[in-house]
Design an enzyme around this catalytic site. Structure first.
Site, PDB file in Angstrom:
ATOM      1  N   ARG A   1      39.980  -7.046 -10.386  1.00  0.00           N
ATOM      2  CA  ARG A   1      39.526  -5.881 -11.131  1.00  0.00           C
ATOM      3  C   ARG A   1      39.902  -6.024 -12.596  1.00  0.00           C
ATOM      4  O   ARG A   1      40.759  -6.836 -12.945  1.00  0.00           O
ATOM      5  CB  ARG A   1      40.108  -4.611 -10.504  1.00  0.00           C
ATOM      6  CG  ARG A   1      41.621  -4.670 -10.302  1.00  0.00           C
ATOM      7  CD  ARG A   1      42.135  -3.493  -9.515  1.00  0.00           C
ATOM      8  NE  ARG A   1      43.510  -3.179  -9.891  1.00  0.00           N
ATOM      9  CZ  ARG A   1      44.163  -2.105  -9.537  1.00  0.00           C
ATOM     10  NH1 ARG A   1      43.579  -1.186  -8.794  1.00  0.00           N
ATOM     11  NH2 ARG A   1      45.410  -1.890  -9.928  1.00  0.00           N
TER      12      ARG A   1
ATOM     13  N   ASP B   1      51.370   8.021 -12.969  1.00  0.00           N
ATOM     14  CA  ASP B   1      51.190   6.568 -12.882  1.00  0.00           C
ATOM     15  C   ASP B   1      49.746   6.207 -12.570  1.00  0.00           C
ATOM     16  O   ASP B   1      49.378   5.031 -12.638  1.00  0.00           O
ATOM     17  CB  ASP B   1      52.129   5.961 -11.821  1.00  0.00           C
ATOM     18  CG  ASP B   1      52.061   6.685 -10.495  1.00  0.00           C
ATOM     19  OD1 ASP B   1      52.268   7.910 -10.494  1.00  0.00           O
ATOM     20  OD2 ASP B   1      51.790   6.047  -9.469  1.00  0.00           O
TER      21      ASP B   1
END
Ligand code: AMP
Ligand code: MG
Length: 643
Positions: free
Chosen positions: A244, A354
């Site tokens: 990714r 996060d």
């Protein structure tokens, strides 16, 4: 472990792509070719690891490379933003899918995905570095995070490893390529560093689907099955790796951890890195918006001039230094992204800090979902008992996360024009300066909150207006069209995304009479009709027909009576026929994992990459099923976080 080097180090040692000579060369290349280049030719860099501090336990690629792989396991890492760590080798990987859009956006030529180099790279079996020639050594980022409102301590890339940054020479866009599910790192805590096929399929498909819808997101290049990595979750499952990429993988949690540890020097360094090396330099950040500028501005989204609906005012008593402007940029980006989620009915499902991007990307695909029947209370996260991450809460949760960022940057933004004074840099905040600094920081955070709200609303209205086929914005749209539409969908338990697509295809002239509108109302019904309490078919049709009349009149205002074909086309180009909903992803997973079907994945990706098509020329029956009514008992599915 024997790593092969894929290109000469000279090819991969672009330290920074900022110098004008390199940039010019890249721009020139843009005119030469549109076909893409090979993996080896792709300009690579490691700006992140060359500008930010490494884990002191392995402060060079060599020291990490020499270390036995198992010594690179979980521990606390301080004073650093990453650890050099190589992927674990994988056994008999099988490349299951590649996104053609991702190939193109990275600047790779089509066919490159068939090479053994490509396959080895995305399976974690190659790195762009060797001991003789150097190159770029992989790394895992260090960050922390607030999860479900509580401080969770050090987290970090527990199973993601970045290989290098690469720049598309045609667009000059730089991305950081990383492998998710590539093995344990110092940030793996109690877990195995692996990802299961099921969640990897979900991330692979949805990140590309969001991108095709025009929603800022991290991207997926490929999906690789690692059949021999038996991963233990509720049961033993096959493992997988998603390759990714993103312009930046930095999160609000990256700053959170530094703040909790009181590492003010590194906060400053990281903030400077974000402005200079992630965004386009300090001068590209929003400037103070004055009232006068706002009044003279037109329909532009240029923060330098202000945008309509941006209620930001210049307060003479607040000095907005460059770090405050950086904070504004991050807030503005996230405001737009969450507005797009709301407009397209997308839920992230775990909006912890996060999982909230500094670049404003949709980030971290766990228990996400697209809305089926419109229900603002819906959360796709099975474990989200408090509905913290439900659809309706997403904008305020993103703001909650941005306030945490404001606190991390608080000292820098509160320092005003003293931010570069040597005594402030070296010695910190004096007792005498503290009240002024805190007051200023609080004021700036409050103001950025107003700006966040304004940018969010502006973008939400823009997208919703566009989805309803409007060319202009009217004061009354919010109440008469948006709110009434959503209330109707909720009351009658109708599908959110189908509503827009089916509305796109209606012919205005058929809605002129009450009879025509009541007739048309049923295109929004499910196979079994509609839901909700207290409605009969007659009253359900009445309510939709009434809304259709308001909508018809607004569309006529914008398009006139003679352009209905064009209006339909415009609406279809923003209202997807296909979105990868939970039930479709479940079917894809089942067929890939249990039935050895490989083609379904490619077909689903093609539909995701071209979501506005009427048809795709793949499998007509399947296309119709995937774009049709969601089976009654597969609506509003929920997922657990275990992946
Ligand atoms: P997530 O819920 O995916 O946002 O993950 C939260 C944290 O847990 C991040 O630091 C992840 O890297 C880490 N994590 C999740 N799953 C794993 C795994 N299987 N192995 C190692 N770390 C993991
Ligand atoms: Mg995460």
């Amino acid at each position: 472990m024997n790593f092969r080097v894929l290109a000469s180090p000279r090819n991969c040692m672009f330290r920074s792509l900022r110098p004008p000579s390199v940039r010019n060369r890249l721009i020139q290349m843009a005119h030469l070719s549109t076909a893409g280049i090979s993996l080896a030719e792709l300009p690579k860099s490691n700006v992140f690891t060359s500008k930010l501090p490494p884990d002191p336990a392995f402060d060079t690629p060599e020291s990490s490379h020499k270390a036995p792989r198992e010594t690179l396991g979980p521990r606390m890492v301080k004073g650093a933003l990453f650890t050099y760590v190589r992927p674990e080798q994988t056994d008999e990987p099988e490349l299951l899918g590649v996104s053609s859009k991702a190939m193109n956006d990275l600047g790779l030529k089509s066919g490159e995905e068939q090479t053994s180099q490509f396959k080895a790279l995305v399976a974690g079996n190659e790195i762009w570095w060797n001991e003789e020639q150097g190159g770029i050594y992989p790394w895992a980022q260090c960050y922390g995070g607030w999860q479900f409102g509580s401080w969770a301590g050090q987290l970090g890339d527990g199973r993601a490893i970045s290989l290098f940054e690469c720049t598309n020479p045609q667009t000059n866009t730089r991305n950081e390529l990383q492998l998710k599910g590539a093995g344990r790192t110092p940030y793996s805590r109690f877990a195995d560093g692996k990802a299961v096929l099921r969640s990897s399929i979900r991330e692979y498909v949805v990140s590309e689907a969001l991108s095709a819808l025009g929603i800022p997101t991290t991207r997926a290049l490929s999906l690789t099955l690692v059949p021999n990595a038996k991963v233990l979750r509720e049961r033993l499952e096959p493992g997988a790796i998603v390759a990714r990429f993103a312009e930046s993988w930095l999160r609000i949690g990256t700053f959170d951890l530094l703040r909790v540890r009181g590492d003010r020097e590194l906060i400053r360094k990281l903030a400077t890195y974000v402005a200079e090396d992630v965004f386009n330099g300090w001068e590209s950040l929003p400037a103070v918006v004055s009232l006068r500028d706002q009044q003279s501005s037109t329909q532009t989204d240029n923060p330098q001039r202000g945008i309509p609906g941006d209620q930001v005012q210049e307060h003479e008593d607040v000095q907005e230094n460059r770090f405050a402007r950086l904070y504004r940029e991050i807030a503005r980006r996230n405001a737009k992204t969450v507005a797009a989620w709301q407009a397209y009915g997308f839920m992230n499902g775990v909006l912890n800090t996060d999982n909230t991007s500094i670049y404003g990307l949709s980030l971290d695909y766990g228990p996400f979902a697209f809305m089926d029947n419109f229900d603002p209370q819906y959360t796709p996260n099975h474990d989200d008992h408090m509905l913290r991450y439900a659809y309706r809460n997403q904008p305020s949760i993103i703001w909650w996360n941005l306030v945490r960022l404001g606190e991390s940057l608080g000292e820098l933004i509160g320092a005003g024009n003293r931010v570069d004074h040597e005594s402030f840099i070296n010695d910190g905040v004096t007792e005498e300066f503290e009240p002024e600094l805190i007051k200023r920081a609080e004021k700036i955070i409050e103001r950025v909150g107003e700006e966040f709200k304004a940018v969010f609303l502006n973008e939400y209205k823009r997208l919703m207006g566009q989805r309803l086929g409007l060319k202009t914005q009217a004061e009354s749209d919010f109440q008469n069209l948006f709110s009434e539409m959503l209330d109707t969908l909720e009351a009658l338990e109708l599908d959110f995304n189908h509503f827009f697509r089916r509305l796109s295809g209606l012919t205005l002239s058929n809605l002129e009479s009450e009879v025509g509108r009541r007739e048309a109302a049923s295109v929004f019904f499910h196979a079994e009709g509609f839901g909700g309490i207290g409605y009969t078919e007659a009253t359900a049709r009445d309510r939709i027909a009434k809304w259709l009349d308001s909508w018809r009149l607004r569309v006529l205002e914008d398009w006139g009576p003679a352009n209905d074909g064009e209006r339909q086309k415009a609406m279809k180009s923003v209202n997807p026929n296909f979105v990868p909903r939970g039930w479709i992803l479940d079917e894809v997973i089942e067929r890939v994992e249990r039935k050895g079907d490989r083609d379904i994945l490619d077909r689903t990706m093609q539909m995701s990459l071209n979501p506005f098509n009427d048809e795709w020329g793949l499998d007509k029956q399947e296309e119709e099923r995937f774009c049709g009514d969601v089976p009654k008992y597969k609506r509003a599915m929920m997922c657990s976080c275990s992946s």
